[in-house]
Structures are given as structure tokens and as C-alpha cells.
Design a protein around this motif. Structure first.
Motif: not given
Length: 202
Positions: A10-17, A81-88, A20-32
Motif C-alpha cells: 500500500a502507500r500513504p493516501r496524502s501528506p495528511t495521512d 517529495g518535500w511535502r511528505g517529508a515535512a508532514a512525516a 496522522v500515521s507518524f503522530t500515532w506511531l510516535a505516541l506509541q514509541g516509548f522505549g521500544g
């Protein structure tokens, strides 16, 4: 019985996706965080194969800065591109930064409490277990590595002995063993390329 075909990536649908995905990922990333990144990007989102994850994670590790932040920038740039890098990158830092600042203030207030000290020691053990479990999951991807499973195991064991047992600094170990692994893989890659079909003779 023939093996079932691998599902398409699959692939991300948009920079917003991505945000949101990396925000959720980072909120789970305590330690491991390695275990969380591998599960979210490879198993749930299916934005990468195991082989791609190992290769990109290796590049992210040798770059300056946190590994997962480097990986988020690489993945965002790959699709938008740069929009995706900035969003992530924004997803990795914005909301988690507020959480970390709140926890830092709380830790400064209660750091001496025995319950807090015990909880932190317990979380450290869990984080180590998560990293080991993720490493075992990714061992399967070594079957397609140009170095082969045996040589990969030898290099991994040498790295573990050098850092965990002999206590050598990370940078020399990375330069020597990483440089050796890159050189060997580069020399073996031409042997793994399929032969090009010859044009029919007139």
C-alpha cells in the motif's frame, strides 16, 4: 503446494495521512520504538516490505539524528517529495513533543519516588524485550540478503561482541564492520543479477 502470492504494498493516501500515521506511531514509541515502527509500517500499513525496512533502517541509523525521525523523512519524501517529508517530520515531533515535555515536568517532580524508579526499571526490561522480538521477526528477511544468512549472522555476532562485551565505541565498530559488510555486498550483487536474455540470431 504453491506458496500464496505476497499482497501488494500500500502507500500513504496524502501528506495528511503521513502526518496522522507518524503522530500515532510516535505516541506509541516509548522505549521500544523499533518494534512499533516495524509493526506499523510493515505489518499494519504495508508501506514497506521487511527487506525495504531493513535497508532503510540501516541508512537511517548511520545518519545524524534519531533513527525513526530519519526514516520518517525518507519515507515521506519517497511518496510526496518535500511535502511528505515535512508532514512525516511534523507528525513525529509535534504532539509527541508536548507529551514528552509534560512527562519531563512530572518526572522532575516525582523522580525520587520508589514507585517511579521501579516503573522505569520495568519499562527498560520491556523495551529490551520488544527490540529482541523485532530482531527475531526480521531474521526471515536475511534469506534474500546478498551476504546470505550465515555471513549476516557472523557480522551481527561480531558487532554484538564488540559493543556489548568488549565495550568498544560504536563509531569504529560501525566503520569497520559496516564498511566490510557494504564492500562484500557490493562485490556479490553482480553475481545475483539474473542473466539478460540474448537476442535471437538473424
Amino acid at each position: 503446494m504453491p506458496s500464496s502470492p505476497q499482497p501488494a504494498l500500500a502507500r500513504p493516501r496524502s501528506p495528511t495521512d503521513l502526518f496522522v500515521s507518524f503522530t500515532w506511531l510516535a505516541l506509541q514509541g516509548f522505549g521500544g520504538v523499533l518494534a512499533v515502527v516495524q509493526r506499523e509500517l510493515v505489518e499494519k500499513k504495508r508501506w514497506m516490505t521487511r527487506e525495504e525496512f531493513i535497508e532503510d533502517w540501516a541508512v537511517a541509523q548511520i545518519m545524524p539524528g534519531p533513527n525513526v525521525v530519519n526514516l520518517s523523512i525518507m519515507l515521506g519524501d519517497r511518496y510526496f517529495g518535500w511535502r511528505g517529508a515535512a508532514a512525516a517530520l511534523a507528525g513525529m515531533l509535534t504532539l509527541p513533543l508536548l507529551v514528552v515535555l509534560t512527562l519531563a515536568l512530572a518526572y522532575a517532580r516525582f523522580a525520587g519516588e520508589p514507585a517511579v524508579v521501579g516503573a522505569l526499571r520495568g519499562m527498560g526490561a520491556v523495551a529490551a524485550g520488544l527490540i529482541v522480538a523485532t530482531g527475531l521477526k526480521l531474521v526471515v528477511a536475511l534469506k534474500t540478503n546478498p551476504l546470505g544468512p550465515l555471513l549476516c549472522t557472523v557480522l551481527g555476532a561480531a558487532c554484538f561482541v564488540a559493543i556489548a562485551w568488549l565495550r568498544w565505541p560504536l563509531l569504529p565498530v560501525l566503520l569497520v564492520l559496516g564498511g566490510l559488510a557494504c564492500t562484500l555486498a557490493y562485490r556479490r550483487l553482480p553475481q545475483l543479477k539474473p542473466a539478460e536474455p540474448q537476442a535471437p540470431k538473424p
